[in-house]
Write a protein that holds these residues in place. Structure first.
Motif, PDB file in Angstrom:
ATOM      1  N   SER A  94      25.287  48.154  14.774  1.00 34.11           N
ATOM      2  CA  SER A  94      25.118  48.096  13.291  1.00 34.11           C
ATOM      3  C   SER A  94      23.990  49.015  12.809  1.00 34.11           C
ATOM      4  O   SER A  94      23.908  49.039  11.557  1.00 34.11           O
ATOM      5  N   PHE A  95      23.214  49.630  13.508  1.00 34.39           N
ATOM      6  CA  PHE A  95      22.158  50.819  13.042  1.00 34.39           C
ATOM      7  C   PHE A  95      22.938  51.962  12.754  1.00 34.39           C
ATOM      8  O   PHE A  95      23.005  52.615  11.787  1.00 34.39           O
ATOM      9  N   THR A  96      24.067  52.217  13.715  1.00 31.70           N
ATOM     10  CA  THR A  96      24.767  53.422  13.650  1.00 31.70           C
ATOM     11  C   THR A  96      25.654  53.285  12.105  1.00 31.70           C
ATOM     12  O   THR A  96      26.025  54.215  11.347  1.00 31.70           O
ATOM     13  N   ALA A  97      26.097  52.168  12.083  1.00 33.39           N
ATOM     14  CA  ALA A  97      27.125  51.782  10.867  1.00 33.39           C
ATOM     15  C   ALA A  97      26.217  51.922   9.444  1.00 33.39           C
ATOM     16  O   ALA A  97      26.761  52.481   8.495  1.00 33.39           O
ATOM     17  N   ASP A 205      16.507  61.359  15.496  1.00 32.93           N
ATOM     18  CA  ASP A 205      15.599  61.566  14.482  1.00 32.93           C
ATOM     19  C   ASP A 205      16.015  60.832  13.229  1.00 32.93           C
ATOM     20  O   ASP A 205      15.292  60.673  12.274  1.00 32.93           O
ATOM     21  N   TYR A 206      17.157  60.866  12.709  1.00 31.16           N
ATOM     22  CA  TYR A 206      17.699  60.229  11.588  1.00 31.16           C
ATOM     23  C   TYR A 206      17.388  58.677  11.644  1.00 31.16           C
ATOM     24  O   TYR A 206      16.846  58.402  10.680  1.00 31.16           O
ATOM     25  N   LEU A 207      17.629  58.161  12.684  1.00 30.24           N
ATOM     26  CA  LEU A 207      17.291  56.717  12.877  1.00 30.24           C
ATOM     27  C   LEU A 207      16.115  56.497  12.736  1.00 30.24           C
ATOM     28  O   LEU A 207      15.638  55.627  11.930  1.00 30.24           O
ATOM     29  N   LYS A 208      15.113  57.410  13.207  1.00 34.20           N
ATOM     30  CA  LYS A 208      13.968  57.249  13.153  1.00 34.20           C
ATOM     31  C   LYS A 208      13.097  57.254  11.707  1.00 34.20           C
ATOM     32  O   LYS A 208      12.378  56.410  11.167  1.00 34.20           O
ATOM     33  N   ILE A 262      20.041  52.237  21.630  1.00 37.22           N
ATOM     34  CA  ILE A 262      18.703  51.829  20.860  1.00 37.22           C
ATOM     35  C   ILE A 262      17.979  50.866  21.894  1.00 37.22           C
ATOM     36  O   ILE A 262      18.534  50.078  22.610  1.00 37.22           O
ATOM     37  N   VAL A 263      16.641  51.231  21.940  1.00 34.79           N
ATOM     38  CA  VAL A 263      15.725  50.342  22.813  1.00 34.79           C
ATOM     39  C   VAL A 263      14.797  49.969  21.694  1.00 34.79           C
ATOM     40  O   VAL A 263      14.142  50.510  20.820  1.00 34.79           O
TER      41      VAL A 263
END
Length: 489
Positions: A94-97, A205-208, A262-263
């Motif tokens: 769901s984070f990637t989406a 890095d993008y997620l962060k 993800i952790v």
């Protein structure tokens, strides 16, 4: 004037009455919250004990607050807390989406554009690969599946996201894109690669920068392989269940960036769930699409979307590793989210989703349901079955030698076929598990950790049968030796 005084008297009386009612209600609410938290703790401890789970982390978001974030269990270096990091496995999707939708919001990605249009260097052997759209990848309808592209059993594993495109040049799709649903992790590896390519930033890095930090998820990070779990000593060691014991085990090597890398912690996952109904990370139009089901099934964009008659719209996902497990459900209409993370892996007897249901019942003031089927009870039954099989083996051995003075070849053949049943079951476990798991091709290590005790029972049963079969063969040849004139039938 009298009428005005009368109105003022009635108004003041109503206000005083409301105040009198409100004060005890607030006290009741405070007391109820304490009782709710105590009931949740008792339920978690009881359920973990019943399933031999050593450590877990619970996150509850309710309305506009982090209602509860707590760790359960004790590790070598101390107590599990709400800030203890756990791998969340496929909850990562769901984070990637969301990362993809953020770039859609900026006009950098088109959901219905083909994936290949962003990578003109692709030269697939199967022309249908060129028809896979970004939406197909999000909805798991790309035409890729585990049978034509084994993921967990792939050797060697990917070393980077950029390598993921190589599979599209050689794979033959199982279905025309958009026509069939097949849950397949590499769909989200490709999406992570797309985010990295379009944004010009490393995916982690993008997620962060664009998701974790804006939401205040300061203890959450993304890795690319499972090897990084046990290289990080803050992550609890994972376990699997066998013969009623939790056995420590490192997660086998698997490339997971995008679908399962993800952790996170209970505190951070509470913030994540809050953002599902009050966040501003994408436009309302895209948020609605984000929480909707796909065109040909409930799997939408990193979520399973459902409409429940009693609880309204829900989005959920489960996460599976061999030594870690996670569950998450967000009740959008109720504005409540629950996530639980465990340091024990998928097991045939442990219903991890029942933890979510039980916590939700407590939050609604209902009695949580309990089931006889749990790790402790089922492992006890299986151990008793193993002991009974050994006892039957000893009894059968003496009975064969004592009673089978006459044994024909036809009876020996029938006995041999019957005694091969557990061996045949063992040999067919992999395709059987793949069928039950909706086409997921599992490595033997995964089958072992999921079905460890049943496999041990099948092995014991097989061993007993081989001993019995050897006895039958011995008796048969003894009979023919003692009575050489009797022809076998």
């Amino acid at each position: 004037m009298l009428k005005l005084k009368k109105r003022m008297y009635i108004t003041i009386s109503c206000l005083l009455l409301c105040t009198a009612w409100a004060s005890p209600l607030s006290a009741d609410e405070a007391r109820d919250r304490t009782e709710v938290l105590q009931e949740i703790d008792e339920y978690m401890n009881r359920s973990m004990k019943a399933n031999y789970i050593k450590a877990a982390s619970l996150a509850i978001a309710n309305n506009d607050e982090v209602f509860y974030a707590k760790g359960y269990g004790t590790l070598a270096d101390g107590q599990v807390t709400g800030n203890t990091p756990f791998p969340i496995a496929s909850l990562s999707k769901s984070f990637t989406a969301l990362a993809v939708l953020q770039l859609v919001d900026k006009g950098q990605i088109d959901l219905d554009a083909t994936y290949a249009s962003y990578f003109p260097e692709l030269s697939p052997q199967d022309p249908y690969v060129l028809d896979i759209t970004v939406r197909h990848l999000l909805n798991q309808t790309s035409g890729l599946n585990d049978k034509i592209n084994p993921d967990m059993t792939k050797t060697p594993q990917f070393q980077s996201l950029a390598e993921a495109n190589q599979l599209l040049n050689t794979v033959q799709l199982a279905h025309i894109p958009g026509t069939a649903y097949s849950y397949h992790n590499p769909n989200y590896v490709l999406l992570a690669n797309l985010v990295e390519s379009v944004s010009g930033e490393r995916f982690s890095d993008y997620l962060k920068k664009h998701i974790f930090e804006p939401l205040g998820m300061n203890h959450t990070f993304s890795v690319n392989t499972t090897q990084q779990f046990y290289e990080n000593n803050t992550i609890p060691l994972g376990y699997y269940l066998s013969l009623g014991r939790a056995i420590s085990q490192s997660e086998p090597l698997w490339f997971i960036e995008g679908p399962a890398g993800i952790v996170s912690t209970a505190e951070d996952m509470s913030l994540w769930m809050l953002s599902q109904y009050n966040g501003r990370l994408v436009s309302p139009v895209l948020m609605k699409q984000y929480h909707a089901s796909g065109a040909i099934g409930p799997y939408g964009m990193g979520w399973l979307a459902n409409q429940d008659a009693s609880n309204g719209q829900t989005i959920s996902h489960s996460g599976i590793f061999w030594t870690y497990k996670s569950e998450e459900q967000v009740y959008l209409n109720e504005q409540m989210g629950i996530a639980v993370m465990f340091n024990s892996g998928i097991n045939a007897y442990v219903n991890y989703s029942a933890f979510i249901d039980g916590i939700a019942d407590i939050m609604r003031g209902q009695e949580p349901q309990t089931s006889f089927v749990n790790g402790r009870n089922m492992e006890t039954i299986m151990i008793a079955l193993i002991v009974a099989t050994l006892a039957w083996g000893i009894y059968g051995y003496s009975r064969i030698l004592r009673n089978y003075h006459r044994l024909t070849i036809s009876k020996l053949i029938m006995i041999t076929v019957g005694r091969l049943i557990p061996v045949l079951i063992l040999l067919s476990l992999s395709p059987l598990v793949t069928f039950i798991g909706g086409g997921r091709v599992l490595p033997w290590f995964g089958i072992w950790t999921t079905l460890s005790t049943p496999i041990i029972w099948l092995m014991v049963w097989s061993l007993v049968n081989f001993v019995h079969l050897a006895c039958y063969i011995y008796v048969y040849f003894q009979n023919t030796k003692n009575d050489p004139l009797e022809l076998p039938q």
